[in-house]
Design an enzyme around this catalytic site. Sequence first.
Site, short mmCIF file in Angstrom:
data_model
loop_
_atom_site.label_atom_id
_atom_site.label_comp_id
_atom_site.label_asym_id
_atom_site.label_seq_id
_atom_site.Cartn_x
_atom_site.Cartn_y
_atom_site.Cartn_z
N HIS A 1 0.85 -1.19 0.00
CA HIS A 1 0.00 0.00 0.00
C HIS A 1 0.89 1.24 0.00
O HIS A 1 1.32 1.70 1.06
CB HIS A 1 -0.90 0.00 1.24
CG HIS A 1 -1.78 -1.20 1.35
ND1 HIS A 1 -3.14 -1.14 1.14
CD2 HIS A 1 -1.51 -2.49 1.64
CE1 HIS A 1 -3.66 -2.35 1.30
NE2 HIS A 1 -2.69 -3.19 1.61
N HIS B 1 -1.77 -1.29 7.13
CA HIS B 1 -1.44 -1.55 5.73
C HIS B 1 -0.43 -0.52 5.21
O HIS B 1 0.24 -0.76 4.20
CB HIS B 1 -2.71 -1.53 4.87
CG HIS B 1 -3.53 -0.29 5.03
ND1 HIS B 1 -4.54 -0.20 5.95
CD2 HIS B 1 -3.49 0.90 4.39
CE1 HIS B 1 -5.09 1.01 5.88
NE2 HIS B 1 -4.47 1.69 4.93
N LEU C 1 -8.11 -3.71 10.93
CA LEU C 1 -8.33 -2.30 11.23
C LEU C 1 -9.12 -2.11 12.53
O LEU C 1 -10.05 -2.84 12.83
CB LEU C 1 -9.04 -1.62 10.06
CG LEU C 1 -8.18 -1.49 8.80
CD1 LEU C 1 -8.99 -1.00 7.62
CD2 LEU C 1 -6.99 -0.55 9.06
N ASP D 1 -9.85 5.80 7.67
CA ASP D 1 -11.30 5.60 7.62
C ASP D 1 -11.70 4.22 8.13
O ASP D 1 -12.69 4.08 8.85
CB ASP D 1 -11.80 5.74 6.17
CG ASP D 1 -11.64 7.15 5.63
OD1 ASP D 1 -11.95 8.10 6.38
OD2 ASP D 1 -11.20 7.30 4.48
N GLY D 2 -10.94 3.21 7.74
CA GLY D 2 -11.29 1.85 8.14
C GLY D 2 -11.27 1.67 9.65
O GLY D 2 -12.15 1.01 10.22
N ILE E 1 -10.67 8.36 0.68
CA ILE E 1 -10.59 7.24 -0.27
C ILE E 1 -10.53 5.93 0.53
O ILE E 1 -9.79 5.83 1.52
CB ILE E 1 -9.32 7.34 -1.16
CG1 ILE E 1 -9.38 8.59 -2.04
CG2 ILE E 1 -9.15 6.10 -2.01
CD1 ILE E 1 -10.48 8.55 -3.10
N HIS F 1 -4.14 2.71 -3.12
CA HIS F 1 -4.39 2.12 -1.80
C HIS F 1 -3.79 0.74 -1.66
O HIS F 1 -3.08 0.47 -0.69
CB HIS F 1 -5.90 2.06 -1.54
CG HIS F 1 -6.28 1.77 -0.12
ND1 HIS F 1 -5.89 0.62 0.53
CD2 HIS F 1 -7.00 2.48 0.78
CE1 HIS F 1 -6.37 0.63 1.77
NE2 HIS F 1 -7.04 1.76 1.94
N SER G 1 -21.33 -10.61 37.91
CA SER G 1 -21.67 -11.96 37.45
C SER G 1 -20.45 -12.83 37.22
O SER G 1 -20.47 -14.03 37.49
CB SER G 1 -22.50 -11.88 36.16
OG SER G 1 -23.77 -11.34 36.39
N GLU H 1 -17.12 -5.34 24.56
CA GLU H 1 -16.22 -6.50 24.66
C GLU H 1 -15.01 -6.40 23.74
O GLU H 1 -13.90 -6.77 24.12
CB GLU H 1 -16.98 -7.80 24.37
CG GLU H 1 -17.95 -8.22 25.45
CD GLU H 1 -19.34 -7.66 25.24
OE1 GLU H 1 -20.26 -8.02 26.00
OE2 GLU H 1 -19.51 -6.84 24.29
N PHE I 1 -19.67 -14.45 24.66
CA PHE I 1 -19.29 -13.16 24.07
C PHE I 1 -17.83 -13.13 23.64
O PHE I 1 -17.35 -12.08 23.19
CB PHE I 1 -19.58 -12.03 25.05
CG PHE I 1 -21.04 -11.94 25.44
CD1 PHE I 1 -22.03 -12.44 24.60
CD2 PHE I 1 -21.42 -11.39 26.66
CE1 PHE I 1 -23.37 -12.38 24.97
CE2 PHE I 1 -22.76 -11.32 27.02
CZ PHE I 1 -23.74 -11.82 26.18
N ASP J 1 -31.31 -18.71 30.23
CA ASP J 1 -30.97 -17.67 29.26
C ASP J 1 -31.03 -18.19 27.83
O ASP J 1 -31.14 -17.41 26.88
CB ASP J 1 -29.58 -17.08 29.53
CG ASP J 1 -29.62 -16.02 30.62
OD1 ASP J 1 -30.72 -15.50 30.89
OD2 ASP J 1 -28.57 -15.73 31.20
N HIS K 1 -27.18 -17.45 24.66
CA HIS K 1 -26.15 -17.20 25.65
C HIS K 1 -25.37 -18.47 26.02
O HIS K 1 -24.44 -18.39 26.83
CB HIS K 1 -26.76 -16.59 26.92
CG HIS K 1 -27.02 -15.12 26.80
ND1 HIS K 1 -27.75 -14.58 25.77
CD2 HIS K 1 -26.62 -14.08 27.58
CE1 HIS K 1 -27.82 -13.26 25.93
NE2 HIS K 1 -27.13 -12.94 27.01
#
Length: 693
Positions: free
Chosen positions: A36, A76, A139, A178-179, A210, A284, A407, A436, A461, A493, A497
């Site tokens: 890149h 990159h 990213l 941007d990413g 871009i 890019h 918990s 998370e 999770f 749950d 879960h």
Amino acid sequence: MVASEQLLTGKQLETLSINTIRTLAIDAVQKANSGHPGAPMALAPVAYCLWQQFLRFDPANPTWPNRDRFVLSNGHASMLLYAMLYLSQVRGVNPEYETTGEFAVTLDDIKNFRQIDSKTPGHPEYRHTAGVETTTGPLGQGIGNTVGMAIAANWLAANFNRPGFEIFNYNVYAFCGDGDLMEGVGSEAASLAGHLKLPNLCWTYDNNRITLDGPADWSFTEDVGERFQGYGWNVVHVTDANDLVALAKAYNTFLETRDRPTLIVVNSHIGYGSPHKHDTNEAHGEPLGEEEVRLTKKNYGWPEDAKFLVPDGVLENFRQGIGKRGHDLQHKWQTSFAEYTRKFPELADQINRMQHRELPDGWNKNLPDFPADPKGMATRDSGGKVLNVLAQNIPWLMGGSADLATSDRTRLKFEGAGDFQPGSYAARNLHFGVREHAMAGAVNGLAVSKIRPYCGTFFNFTDYMKPAVRLAALMQVPSIFIYTHDSIGLGEDGPTHQPIEQLAMLRAVPGLVLLRPADANEVVEAWKVIMQLKHEPAAIVLTRQPLPTFDRSKYAPAAGVAKGAYVLAEASDGKPEVILMGTGSEVSLCVTAYEQLTAAGIKARVVSMPSWDIFEKQSEDYKKQVLPPAVKARVSVEAASTFGWSQYVGPTGKMIGMHRFGASAPIKDLLKKFGFTADKVVEAAREAIALSK
């Protein structure tokens, strides 16, 4: 004769140095035929300004504890960082964190960009190339890490600085694109940083408009500055990435802002100077092409056919800039730290141990020994007790949960633990909120900062954390991931879960040590294993429901956890007809079935296998002692996907596990429905014996 660099004005030398960064990136990508080039071409002046004028970093000692951190989150653009490491002449570091006489990145390394075994892989990698503070590939991960780094810096300052001794006051800088800001982890991280008002965190956003596919406004039209103001950040705009004066003013504004993090929005042109690829997505993700390279160099006033050219004066410019400033700052710090060590030897000892990932003396004192109890306790409860003892013994063990500390039992409750909040940066309980992914990224940032961090959430999770967990393993940092509510055993749950495939997923991650302890005393031993890891992350997987605490006078000691798997209950003559094996909550099922089989005259063995990873590292002799090849009748029991168990049960074995998602119901009904009963284990054992004959 006057040296050629003396003929250059300061501005000419700046331009020459910036264009050296650009052309090194262009040439490296072109030679590799991969990479890149566009972002390094655009951001070269931004990196030059930051490194030459502001970054407090000593190239001769890149692990100096109070150095500023620089993270290229848009990884990159790696050639931008490699060019800076080369031109700044950063020294290499060995696995013991000692500086070597070699350079971290040489010109030959740049010529070998993206080639096998080079120091310049496609994305920067921690522990692979000195001067790379964290691994930034996917990213958003890099900026997620910087939140942990900034938390660490504030925590270190609050705990170790003393009047007249500002041992820690470093800043954390990141470049992002941007990413990074479109990925969810970036939003989570920015929100958390804004809440914590981290004043030492500065992100520079490359606003080049871009993306890889085309114009950014095809998918990204929000006002980034307004979004970050909403997060509570200070936002500064620089309208031209080539304006060194404006850039310097922006970084000074960051240094003057002490009540919040700072985002610097820099308008840039991807592929800057390329006649046909300037401001296009073609700059890019692919080389410019030989003809375009020549035309671009002509635009820069560069010799068109010169490759990997570093003009006279450029290296000296960096030596006189970041090299001299960094050396002076580091030397001043070392002098201060020597005096600090004389006045505060215990604190200095802690700092030194942290830097080498060493534990304090007595780190494992007062750990509980849980008495036999058929009712027992949930391993999340025993885990919380063990964690609180360890944290009192290890002052730099800290962490928190994704709004689930009550918990998952990850809260530190002893006096002085406190809550890490704006203005309370000495505390050790972190509140990540329901974030998370950013939580796991921040924990990795804490780990590379030499804190010993943990985080906790429900096991299901881990799907939201997986990218950061994977990178912890890739980076070889000892992040600790605590997972509770580990199976269908959490009951009502329901399937959303109840983890099914997560154990198999994490077992597939190279370098991650996963432990699923079977009772309270296995939890103690699991934590002993975890705390002694230096270059491996760990995941400990715990139950919500109570599990029996085994009578260790009757069964084998829990110390067998250190070998990953061990014989918990043995046949009377040591020659079993069938082996029952399991992890976590299902080991007690195996023990109950073992007792029934023994009463029926069938010789059985129970093997607790809390960690496949550790077991596979044992000698072949030990593995054969635990799982004798001659015993073909084997049964595995685990309330999760059976994926992977075939390597242990063999072709005539039986696997009791989950082959679908769970259901919403009381735990007893669920265990019966899905076959997690002692009777089913006995039945499977008999079938395995019959098949093995």
